[in-house]
Design an enzyme around this catalytic site. Structure first.
Site, PDB file in Angstrom:
ATOM      1  N   GLU D  80       1.380  -1.006   0.253  1.00 54.55           N
ATOM      2  CA  GLU D  80      -0.213   0.194  -0.420  1.00 54.55           C
ATOM      3  C   GLU D  80       1.389   1.338   0.201  1.00 54.55           C
ATOM      4  O   GLU D  80       1.917   1.862   0.892  1.00 54.55           O
ATOM      5  CB  GLU D  80      -1.048   0.047   0.995  1.00 54.55           C
ATOM      6  CG  GLU D  80      -2.164  -1.145   1.447  1.00 54.55           C
ATOM      7  CD  GLU D  80      -2.843  -0.889  -0.347  1.00 54.55           C
ATOM      8  OE1 GLU D  80      -3.171   0.317  -0.500  1.00 54.55           O
ATOM      9  OE2 GLU D  80      -3.670  -2.473  -0.408  1.00 54.55           O
ATOM     10  N   ARG D  90     -17.675  -0.316   4.213  1.00 53.10           N
ATOM     11  CA  ARG D  90     -18.779  -1.023   4.185  1.00 53.10           C
ATOM     12  C   ARG D  90     -19.506  -2.335   4.533  1.00 53.10           C
ATOM     13  O   ARG D  90     -21.057  -2.328   3.916  1.00 53.10           O
ATOM     14  CB  ARG D  90     -17.811  -1.004   2.543  1.00 53.10           C
ATOM     15  CG  ARG D  90     -18.867  -2.340   1.466  1.00 53.10           C
ATOM     16  CD  ARG D  90     -18.008  -2.997   1.218  1.00 53.10           C
ATOM     17  NE  ARG D  90     -17.106  -4.025   0.867  1.00 53.10           N
ATOM     18  CZ  ARG D  90     -17.770  -5.272   0.830  1.00 53.10           C
ATOM     19  NH1 ARG D  90     -18.586  -5.403   1.370  1.00 53.10           N
ATOM     20  NH2 ARG D  90     -16.779  -6.083   1.094  1.00 53.10           N
ATOM     21  N   CYS D 143      -8.877  -2.270   7.844  1.00 54.01           N
ATOM     22  CA  CYS D 143      -6.679  -2.166   7.008  1.00 54.01           C
ATOM     23  C   CYS D 143      -6.164  -0.830   6.838  1.00 54.01           C
ATOM     24  O   CYS D 143      -5.598  -0.504   7.811  1.00 54.01           O
ATOM     25  CB  CYS D 143      -6.780  -2.751   6.267  1.00 54.01           C
ATOM     26  SG  CYS D 143      -6.993  -4.703   6.707  1.00 54.01           S
ATOM     27  N   HIS D 167      -1.158  -5.830   1.810  1.00 57.57           N
ATOM     28  CA  HIS D 167      -2.307  -6.814   1.647  1.00 57.57           C
ATOM     29  C   HIS D 167      -2.696  -7.863   0.842  1.00 57.57           C
ATOM     30  O   HIS D 167      -1.302  -7.813   0.201  1.00 57.57           O
ATOM     31  CB  HIS D 167      -3.817  -5.804   1.013  1.00 57.57           C
ATOM     32  CG  HIS D 167      -5.170  -4.954   1.757  1.00 57.57           C
ATOM     33  ND1 HIS D 167      -4.536  -4.333   1.604  1.00 57.57           N
ATOM     34  CD2 HIS D 167      -5.587  -5.683   2.828  1.00 57.57           C
ATOM     35  CE1 HIS D 167      -5.544  -4.233   1.982  1.00 57.57           C
ATOM     36  NE2 HIS D 167      -5.974  -4.464   3.143  1.00 57.57           N
TER      37      HIS D 167
END
Lengths: 215, 215, 215, 215
Positions: D80, D90, D143, D167
């Site tokens: 990342e 979500r 995360c 990830h």
């Protein structure tokens, strides 16, 4: 009468058209939500694109700014959440420039969040039957450069004017050359941009509905 | 005047519309390529769908038959190459039937190739700016059942009449409910079907251009 | 002792290895389910591949035949349901041949269903923690040619010997060159093939569990 | 001896395991690049996760911090680039919390760039045959919260210690439950994390190679 500056890009990466310009130029001179639309095409050239944008802002003194760009491979209208302070070009731009990991504004903050009501725009698009979502990344090419550079200037000027970025899919005639790639009809994109502009003009405070991603 | 039977399906899998019917019903009664279009909606019910199709064929005596169905998740118009002799339902149909590994015609051949000029149709669609490709599988649900059942009957009758199947993407308003799924505007689908019918009527022998898949 | 012929392919489309051969050659000489594994590499050449396969069958007289091939872009082990009677090459093979819409066996049936217990194999792979599914198409390249040609010969000989085809993903080291493409570790593929062979040897009648596709 | 804190997450969204923890716990106590690995599992709970992380940092005083999380649906190891100052869930977390558009640090900057050599890590992974790429978004779930919260604290403390986020895909046994989803073998993930840690310890200044996205 209020003015809305809507920018789009010239073609790049071997395309003969850019769907953002094909849609945006159809809005030129229109009145939407009581505001006049003024459009500009931006070059896909790292060294030039922000100069062209800033001169248009100087000239037009818009009340709202929406920048639009092509996101080949995405299937829906994506309203960008954030622009980040880095140029990292996967491909060369139209002038052969390919900066890697260069800051857009030396010493600038890592990112700027869109000051458009991104959730309200997505909700209005979906309500109109147009697939749309929030995007958590505008990439690191000239689209992101415009978004970051736009928001940096608006921030510097006190954020009295709001601005943001929307990515759109290929047009169907482009997708013919990219087997398997999704596309969206030009009429739907034009309608989407009109809705986005109207919602941006009318919405003071964004709605709070989930639009995130787990990764 | 020649007649073309064009079939589409009723909604299934929780949808409130089926894009195949939304497009096909717009063609009803039209003249395309010197032929009259007659349309029928078919049920998404394994036990009933071929009976409805065959009765329509008995009644209309068409000179060409095109069946159309929804392929949610595909991004382009896909012209099917082959129907295969198996029902294997991933989900229950609209009557709750879910056959698994049952032949459509006991003792029938494993498959029938489309007798439409599938390569010429794909080429004409692309030339018109509509994303299209050959598909090597129509699945194992009611769409495949219709394709196999149609071609089986046409074969039994000497293949004097040609027939085949085309899958189409979701409509944009459906894709709103399927985040990330591609879609195609209804007008584009209608235009695609008109082109497909005209090409099928006018093309005696299919063109030989690659349309295969490595897997 | 029973013999199982397991075939795989040489590299193609610019790859320096073929994951099917990398996995299959590890099985050579092993005993699985009471049978001896004999392996052969097949050329990715339309004109030659069936000759090499048939000569191996003549020489080895196997009791079971499993052919394995690379499906770059697929994420799981896919057990093929059907081979179809057409060569349609998207790319040239290793000898520069690129047949388009040519039958594999002139006058042959449109397709042959795998005579392996494809549902039992998929179920066993999943139970072992290996992603797997039934595939409704083996494409129209040399993989499909081998599957159709194999099943045609076995059918001609009375189907006393069973055979079928399994596609496997890229290896991780290949996916490095295909950004975004999924892959599977060689050890997992080897384990998957061992399971598939054991299940094929032990399963007389396939299980009836859904493994279809709506399109 | 230097210490490297490596964190991973507990399972969430109905999973029975989290691949990040399955890989990271294998590293506990190991020596990599002359440093000792200390591992911690973090809760997938917005209100708790940074507290657990910060207490581990207080206790261990690491010289480097790598946080790892599951990215179900991604096919490769993604390093990342940036964490952003927003929680937008979500789905509900493991405590039923679902914040929407809340800043992680009120008044904090919009984002923090990883202080790991992300390009050097990606290059080293690819050289080792492990699919890897730079990711421009860590999402807006726990995360991203960990990444932003980690980098915020490290920044506050003068950036003497470097940190970042990686990830990883599903494990194969998870992908069995997510048809079509890619996966990566645990051994490959463990090897990837070892390489990433070694490169992070050894690389003072990141390499400049393209790792961007056009959108």
């Amino acid at each position: 009468m209020k003015k809305v500056l809507v920018t789009a890009f010239e073609p790049f990466e071997g395309e003969t058209l850019n769907p953002s310009w094909e849609a945006v130029r159809a809005l030129d001179g229109k009145a939407i939500g009581g505001a006049r639309i003024v459009t500009r095409q931006l070059p896909v050239v790292f060294s030039d694109v922000l100069g062209v944008l800033y001169r248009a802002m100087d000239e037009i003194h818009p009340d709202l700014i929406l920048s639009v760009g092509q996101a080949g491979g995405r299937s829906d209208i994506t309203v960008e959440r954030i622009g980040i302070n880095v140029d990292d070009a996967r491909i060369a731009d139209n002038a052969g420039q390919q900066p890697v990991d260069e800051p857009i504004v030396a010493g600038g903050p890592a990112g700027y969040f869109s000051t458009l009501p991104i959730k309200a725009i997505v909700a209005a698009l979906r309500a109109a039957g147009i697939p749309a979502s929030v995007s958590q990344t505008a990439g690191t090419f000239t689209c992101n450069r415009v978004m970051y550079g736009l928001l940096h200037r608006l921030h510097t000027e006190g954020n009295r004017v709001r601005g943001g970025f929307i990515h759109i899919p290929y047009l169907p005639e482009q997708a013919v050359q990219h087997p398997g790639a999704p596309s969206m009809a030009r009429d739907n994109v034009i309608q989407a941009l009109e809705i986005a502009i109207r919602v941006a003009l009318e919405t003071e405070t964004d709605v709070k509905v989930a639009g995130g991603a787990t990764h």
